[in-house]
Design a protein around this motif. Structure first.
Motif, PDB file in Angstrom:
ATOM      1  N   SER A 191       0.837  -1.195   0.000  1.00 54.09           N
ATOM      2  CA  SER A 191       0.000   0.000   0.000  1.00 54.09           C
ATOM      3  C   SER A 191       0.871   1.243   0.000  1.00 54.09           C
ATOM      4  O   SER A 191       1.977   1.245   0.531  1.00 54.09           O
ATOM      5  CB  SER A 191      -0.901  -0.028   1.240  1.00 54.09           C
ATOM      6  N   ASP A 209      -0.692   4.171   1.120  1.00 54.80           N
ATOM      7  CA  ASP A 209      -1.691   5.012   1.769  1.00 54.80           C
ATOM      8  C   ASP A 209      -1.151   5.825   2.938  1.00 54.80           C
ATOM      9  O   ASP A 209      -1.909   6.520   3.601  1.00 54.80           O
ATOM     10  CB  ASP A 209      -2.868   4.150   2.260  1.00 54.80           C
ATOM     11  N   ALA A 253      -2.188  10.082  -7.901  1.00 54.02           N
ATOM     12  CA  ALA A 253      -2.765   8.738  -7.984  1.00 54.02           C
ATOM     13  C   ALA A 253      -2.125   7.942  -9.122  1.00 54.02           C
ATOM     14  O   ALA A 253      -1.920   6.727  -8.990  1.00 54.02           O
ATOM     15  CB  ALA A 253      -4.271   8.831  -8.172  1.00 54.02           C
ATOM     16  N   ASP A 254      -1.815   8.597 -10.234  1.00 49.42           N
ATOM     17  CA  ASP A 254      -1.186   7.909 -11.371  1.00 49.42           C
ATOM     18  C   ASP A 254       0.195   7.368 -10.999  1.00 49.42           C
ATOM     19  O   ASP A 254       0.547   6.239 -11.346  1.00 49.42           O
ATOM     20  CB  ASP A 254      -1.055   8.854 -12.569  1.00 49.42           C
ATOM     21  N   THR A 255       0.973   8.177 -10.297  1.00 51.20           N
ATOM     22  CA  THR A 255       2.308   7.753  -9.888  1.00 51.20           C
ATOM     23  C   THR A 255       2.214   6.598  -8.893  1.00 51.20           C
ATOM     24  O   THR A 255       2.971   5.627  -8.980  1.00 51.20           O
ATOM     25  CB  THR A 255       3.085   8.936  -9.283  1.00 51.20           C
ATOM     26  N   LYS A 256       1.271   6.690  -7.961  1.00 41.25           N
ATOM     27  CA  LYS A 256       1.074   5.598  -6.995  1.00 41.25           C
ATOM     28  C   LYS A 256       0.715   4.299  -7.718  1.00 41.25           C
ATOM     29  O   LYS A 256       1.227   3.233  -7.392  1.00 41.25           O
ATOM     30  CB  LYS A 256      -0.032   5.950  -6.003  1.00 41.25           C
ATOM     31  N   GLN A 257      -0.157   4.411  -8.716  1.00 45.70           N
ATOM     32  CA  GLN A 257      -0.575   3.219  -9.462  1.00 45.70           C
ATOM     33  C   GLN A 257       0.602   2.608 -10.222  1.00 45.70           C
ATOM     34  O   GLN A 257       0.745   1.387 -10.279  1.00 45.70           O
ATOM     35  CB  GLN A 257      -1.725   3.575 -10.426  1.00 45.70           C
ATOM     36  N   LEU A 258       1.451   3.447 -10.786  1.00 40.61           N
ATOM     37  CA  LEU A 258       2.642   2.966 -11.488  1.00 40.61           C
ATOM     38  C   LEU A 258       3.565   2.212 -10.532  1.00 40.61           C
ATOM     39  O   LEU A 258       4.030   1.111 -10.841  1.00 40.61           O
ATOM     40  CB  LEU A 258       3.396   4.133 -12.133  1.00 40.61           C
ATOM     41  N   LEU A 317       2.823   0.777  -7.674  1.00 40.35           N
ATOM     42  CA  LEU A 317       2.201  -0.471  -7.233  1.00 40.35           C
ATOM     43  C   LEU A 317       2.246  -1.540  -8.330  1.00 40.35           C
ATOM     44  O   LEU A 317       2.506  -2.714  -8.043  1.00 40.35           O
ATOM     45  CB  LEU A 317       0.754  -0.220  -6.797  1.00 40.35           C
ATOM     46  N   SER A 318       2.003  -1.147  -9.567  1.00 40.40           N
ATOM     47  CA  SER A 318       2.016  -2.141 -10.651  1.00 40.40           C
ATOM     48  C   SER A 318       3.424  -2.700 -10.865  1.00 40.40           C
ATOM     49  O   SER A 318       3.596  -3.901 -11.085  1.00 40.40           O
ATOM     50  CB  SER A 318       1.463  -1.546 -11.941  1.00 40.40           C
ATOM     51  N   GLU A 366       4.133  -5.061  -8.068  1.00 39.91           N
ATOM     52  CA  GLU A 366       3.379  -6.310  -8.260  1.00 39.91           C
ATOM     53  C   GLU A 366       4.124  -7.248  -9.212  1.00 39.91           C
ATOM     54  O   GLU A 366       4.123  -8.459  -9.020  1.00 39.91           O
ATOM     55  CB  GLU A 366       1.975  -6.030  -8.785  1.00 39.91           C
TER      56      GLU A 366
END
Length: 184
Positions: free
Chosen positions: A63, A65, A74-79, A81-82, A85
């Motif tokens: 996370s 968070d 949010a875009d950078t966080k998603q990058l 995390l992906s 993963e």
């Protein structure tokens, strides 16, 4: 070896590797935070990682968070995390915390290259505005009115600089026989 034995061994290894490291924080025996970058670094972020009961056979929960990460879009966080993963999938079934932390440190620049800090505005309102529903007619806040005698007593308690003397609110305890008397 069972999942719990693997977790215990990895936990022991993490504690020895990151002992004294300000970036590593053990929240619980199965939950960790790791700061990637220095505190002053605008591209720093904190990873929150928790182990499920069957870790390392199942993926850890990652996370971003933490409050520290609020300035990251949010875009950078998603990058981030992906990409993490992908690393998790490659290391599934093995102790991977050290690998994830070190991979994130090595790839911090690439992960944060499109980072644009999120700026949030904070608006302060007084309690009187909130009560009146933010009406445009602002009420002046009244200062506490002191009488002359209250002002004189306040001045007499302070030194020439307006500061109270050291120990002005101390409590004196006097032993009288077998009893203690408190003077205030």
């Amino acid at each position: 070896m069972t999942a719990n034995e693997d977790q215990e061994m990895e936990l022991e290894a993490l504690r020895s590797i990151y002992e004294g490291d300000e970036g590593f924080k053990e929240i619980s025996p199965v939950s960790f935070q790791f700061r990637i970058g220095d505190l002053e670094d605008k591209k720093a972020f904190i990873l929150d990682i928790a182990w499920p009961e069957t870790y390392p056979e199942t993926a850890p929960q990652i996370s971003l968070d933490a409050f520290f990460n609020n300035r990251i879009s949010a875009d950078t966080k998603q990058l981030i995390l992906s990409k993490l993963e992908e690393q998790v999938e490659a290391n599934l079934g093995t102790a991977m915390m050290y690998t994830l932390f070190e991979w994130a440190k090595e790839n911090q620049e690439a992960l944060m290259e499109n980072h644009k800090p999120v700026v949030t505005a904070v608006t302060l309102t007084s309690s009187s505005e909130v009560m009146t529903g933010g009406s445009t007619a602002k009420k002046k806040e009244r200062k506490e009115q002191l009488t002359k005698s209250q002002k004189r007593r306040m001045i007499n308690r302070t030194d020439h600089k307006g500061e109270l003397p050291r120990g002005w609110n101390w409590v004196d305890v006097i032993k009288v026989g077998a009893f203690y008397v408190v003077l205030h």
